[in-house]
Structure formats: structure tokens, C-alpha cells
Design an enzyme around this catalytic site. Structure first.
Site, PDB file in Angstrom:
ATOM      1  N   PRO A 212     -55.196 -21.630 -28.788  1.00 25.93           N
ATOM      2  CA  PRO A 212     -54.479 -20.502 -29.405  1.00 25.93           C
ATOM      3  C   PRO A 212     -55.137 -19.153 -29.109  1.00 25.93           C
ATOM      4  O   PRO A 212     -54.564 -18.112 -29.381  1.00 25.93           O
ATOM      5  CB  PRO A 212     -54.521 -20.818 -30.909  1.00 25.93           C
ATOM      6  CG  PRO A 212     -55.550 -21.867 -31.096  1.00 25.93           C
ATOM      7  CD  PRO A 212     -55.720 -22.575 -29.794  1.00 25.93           C
TER       8      PRO A 212
ATOM      9  N   GLU B 246     -62.049 -28.784 -34.181  1.00 26.63           N
ATOM     10  CA  GLU B 246     -61.975 -27.384 -34.615  1.00 26.63           C
ATOM     11  C   GLU B 246     -62.199 -26.419 -33.458  1.00 26.63           C
ATOM     12  O   GLU B 246     -61.893 -25.243 -33.546  1.00 26.63           O
ATOM     13  CB  GLU B 246     -63.007 -27.129 -35.717  1.00 26.63           C
ATOM     14  CG  GLU B 246     -62.650 -27.776 -37.038  1.00 26.63           C
ATOM     15  CD  GLU B 246     -61.277 -27.349 -37.548  1.00 26.63           C
ATOM     16  OE1 GLU B 246     -61.083 -26.152 -37.758  1.00 26.63           O
ATOM     17  OE2 GLU B 246     -60.420 -28.228 -37.717  1.00 26.63           O
TER      18      GLU B 246
ATOM     19  N   ARG C 253     -40.183 -27.616 -13.968  1.00 26.38           N
ATOM     20  CA  ARG C 253     -38.802 -27.240 -13.689  1.00 26.38           C
ATOM     21  C   ARG C 253     -38.706 -26.065 -12.711  1.00 26.38           C
ATOM     22  O   ARG C 253     -37.631 -25.749 -12.230  1.00 26.38           O
ATOM     23  CB  ARG C 253     -37.997 -27.007 -14.965  1.00 26.38           C
ATOM     24  CG  ARG C 253     -38.476 -25.926 -15.846  1.00 26.38           C
ATOM     25  CD  ARG C 253     -37.804 -26.011 -17.203  1.00 26.38           C
ATOM     26  NE  ARG C 253     -36.358 -25.816 -17.166  1.00 26.38           N
ATOM     27  CZ  ARG C 253     -35.770 -24.668 -16.867  1.00 26.38           C
ATOM     28  NH1 ARG C 253     -36.494 -23.619 -16.552  1.00 26.38           N
ATOM     29  NH2 ARG C 253     -34.470 -24.565 -16.880  1.00 26.38           N
TER      30      ARG C 253
ATOM     31  N   ASP D 222     -31.983 -18.977 -16.112  1.00 26.60           N
ATOM     32  CA  ASP D 222     -32.525 -19.165 -17.451  1.00 26.60           C
ATOM     33  C   ASP D 222     -32.661 -17.892 -18.239  1.00 26.60           C
ATOM     34  O   ASP D 222     -32.910 -16.846 -17.686  1.00 26.60           O
ATOM     35  CB  ASP D 222     -33.969 -19.682 -17.365  1.00 26.60           C
ATOM     36  CG  ASP D 222     -34.040 -21.075 -16.887  1.00 26.60           C
ATOM     37  OD1 ASP D 222     -33.037 -21.766 -16.998  1.00 26.60           O
ATOM     38  OD2 ASP D 222     -35.126 -21.452 -16.414  1.00 26.60           O
TER      39      ASP D 222
HETATM   40  N1  ADE Z   1     -54.082 -25.667 -29.475  1.00 23.60           N
HETATM   41  C1  ADE Z   1     -53.841 -25.456 -30.791  1.00 23.60           C
HETATM   42  N2  ADE Z   1     -52.930 -24.520 -30.976  1.00 23.60           N
HETATM   43  C2  ADE Z   1     -52.538 -24.094 -29.735  1.00 23.60           C
HETATM   44  C3  ADE Z   1     -51.640 -23.132 -29.261  1.00 23.60           C
HETATM   45  N3  ADE Z   1     -50.905 -22.377 -30.077  1.00 23.60           N
HETATM   46  N4  ADE Z   1     -51.519 -22.975 -27.926  1.00 23.60           N
HETATM   47  C4  ADE Z   1     -52.273 -23.710 -27.086  1.00 23.60           C
HETATM   48  N5  ADE Z   1     -53.148 -24.629 -27.466  1.00 23.60           N
HETATM   49  C5  ADE Z   1     -53.294 -24.826 -28.785  1.00 23.60           C
END
Ligand code: ADE
Length: 250
Positions: free
Chosen positions: A88, A115, A153, A168
Site C-alpha cells: 500500500p 505487518e 490483457r 477500455d
Molecule cells: N498489500 C496490502 N494492501 C495493499 C494494497 N492496497 N496494494 C498493494 N499491496 C497491498
């Protein structure tokens, strides 16, 4: 395109890979997906891949040794292709990023778990960090599958329609126009006449205008960046959209 996926949950991939358009792409050797179980590269009896964080605090951290060993055993050292960490904290995936990555013949995708991962993996192994959105999942497997799907794709031949990926939503910088199929009337709801007219120039114009309207309404931020033709600008002016002032990011 060849994908090397590194994960501690290898079993989550085959169900999707075996039952989607990707299954056909794999059978036709348009893409190759190799799943590597990081646990298989541990040297201890219990195949431990995580440990407690230095400095204390909750949660477990993915250990460096199994990850380096797995990636370097498969790819060599240094790896000859991008090593992408799904996290993330990464750059948020969009169609532009997908187009850029689709030019690689081979990519490695590392799925984070626990974590977090030991920072040395990020510093000395990973070449790109990608997020699928501003929310946190329990691991990188679903994000890896999404990246795999998005990139596959774009590989020529994977979609039945060779122009499919170009029409798309997002590929053109606009949201896609509405689609209809048979029957022409369902519960009194009809298909727009123009789509049944057989008049291709009219159909294309209607679709383009619908794309513009949808993008204006739903994603004005995209409209600002989209490549607009002179005709597009005239249409937007007629419907009263002021590209410079009215359209603001949501
Ligand atoms: N791992 C946990 N959350 C994630 C996300 N939003 N994007 C990529 N990998 C992740």
C-alpha cells in the site's frame, strides 16, 4: 509475457488462473505464470518466513533470507527484470503504469504479508513498489493477481478483440461509453436508436459524446488530462462544460 510470483500463499493463485481468460492465455502460451512458494526457500524445520520487529511493537515482519534466496534462485543475482513489491506504500496502479509495465517481457511480483517486510528487501531487491489503491489488505496476493490481470490483457492476442484494450475505460483517458446487447427492449427499457441504426459514423460520435459526458460527470479530474479533439471541445462547450474553471477535482 512471463510472470514470476513470489508468495507464501501459492494456493490462492491457481483457482483464478485456471478459470478465467487468463487460463486461455496460458494455454496459448501468450503468458506464462510461475508461482514460487517463498516457504520452500527457508532452511529451518518449520519454514518460518516472519519474525518479531526490532524496536518492538505489534505484528510480524517478513524475514529477508527466504525472500532473497527465493528471488535470486529463480532469477539470478542481480535479477534481469523488474522486481515489483505489492504494497500500500507503492505508486497507485493506473492504466498508464500498466501500459509502461506491459512493455517488459518478464516481471517478478513479490507479495508482502504480515505487518510488513524487512526494509532490506525493499532497499536491495525490489525495483518498484505498486499499490492497488489507498486501502490496506491482509497481503499482496490479491493485488498481485490484479496486476497480473491488468498486464495480461494488454498482451497482444489475450483479448478476443484486438482493439479491446484500447476502447477500455481509462485507456483513452476517458471513461468508456455505455454498452447494450439484445433484446432491443427489456421491461420497456429500450436500446438507443442510434446504436441500431447501422450508421457507424453516428455510432462513433454518440459513443465519444457519451464517454465525454460520463467522464465529466464521474471523473472530471480525468477529463482535464485527457487528449481531447477539436470536436470534443466543441461538444463540451455546447453542453456548458468549462474545462478551465468548472471542472475541479473531486
Ligand atoms: N498489500 C496490502 N494492501 C495493499 C494494497 N492496497 N496494494 C498493494 N499491496 C497491498
Amino acid at each position: 509475457m512471463q510472470f514470476e510470483i513470489f508468495t507464501i500463499l501459492p494456493d490462492v493463485f491457481p483457482p483464478y488462473l485456471d478459470s478465467s481468460i487468463l487460463a486461455r492465455a496460458i494455454a496459448r502460451q501468450l503468458i506464462t505464470v510461475n508461482i514460487h512458494d517463498i516457504r520452500g526457500y527457508t532452511t529451518d524445520k518449520h519454514h518460518v518466513c516472519d519474525d518479531t520487529p526490532y524496536g518492538g511493537g505489534g505484528g510480524m515482519v517478513m524475514k529477508p533470507e527466504p525472500v532473497f534466496t527465493a528471488v535470486e534462485s529463480v532469477l539470478g543475482n542481480p535479477p534481469p527484470c523488474p522486481v515489483i513489491l505489492m504494497t500500500p506504500q507503492g505508486k497507485v496502479l493506473d492504466q498508464t503504469l500498466a501500459f509502461r509495465l506491459s512493455r517488459y517481457e518478464r516481471v517478478a511480483i513479490l507479495c508482502g504479508r504480515y505487518e510488513g517486510i524487512d526494509e532490506r528487501i525493499r532497499e536491495h531487491l525490489v525495483t518498484e513498489e505498486i499499490s492497488i489503491g489507498d486501502y490496506v489488505l491482509t497481503g499482496g496476493e490479491l493485488p498481485a493477481m490484479i496486476l497480473l490481470d491488468v498486464l495480461s490483457r494488454l498482451v497482444p492476442g489475450v483479448l478476443g478483440d484486438p482493439d479491446g484494450a484500447m476502447d477500455d475505460s481509462h485507456a483513452s483517458g476517458l471513461i468508456e461509453y455505455p454498452h447494450y446487447t439484445k433484446p432491443p427492449e427489456y421491461r420497456g427499457w429500450t436500446v438507443p436508436d442510434v446504436l441500431q441504426s447501422g450508421h457507424h459514423a453516428e455510432i462513433n460520435r454518440w459513443r465519444r459524446q457519451q464517454s465525454l459526458l460520463r467522464t465529466l460527470k464521474r471523473r472530471p479530474d480525468m477529463l482535464k488530462k485527457a487528449k481531447l479533439t477539436h470536436e470534443d471541445r466543441i461538444f463540451l462547450k455546447i453542453i456548458g462544460a468549462d474545462l478551465e474553471n468548472e471542472i475541479t477535482d473531486e
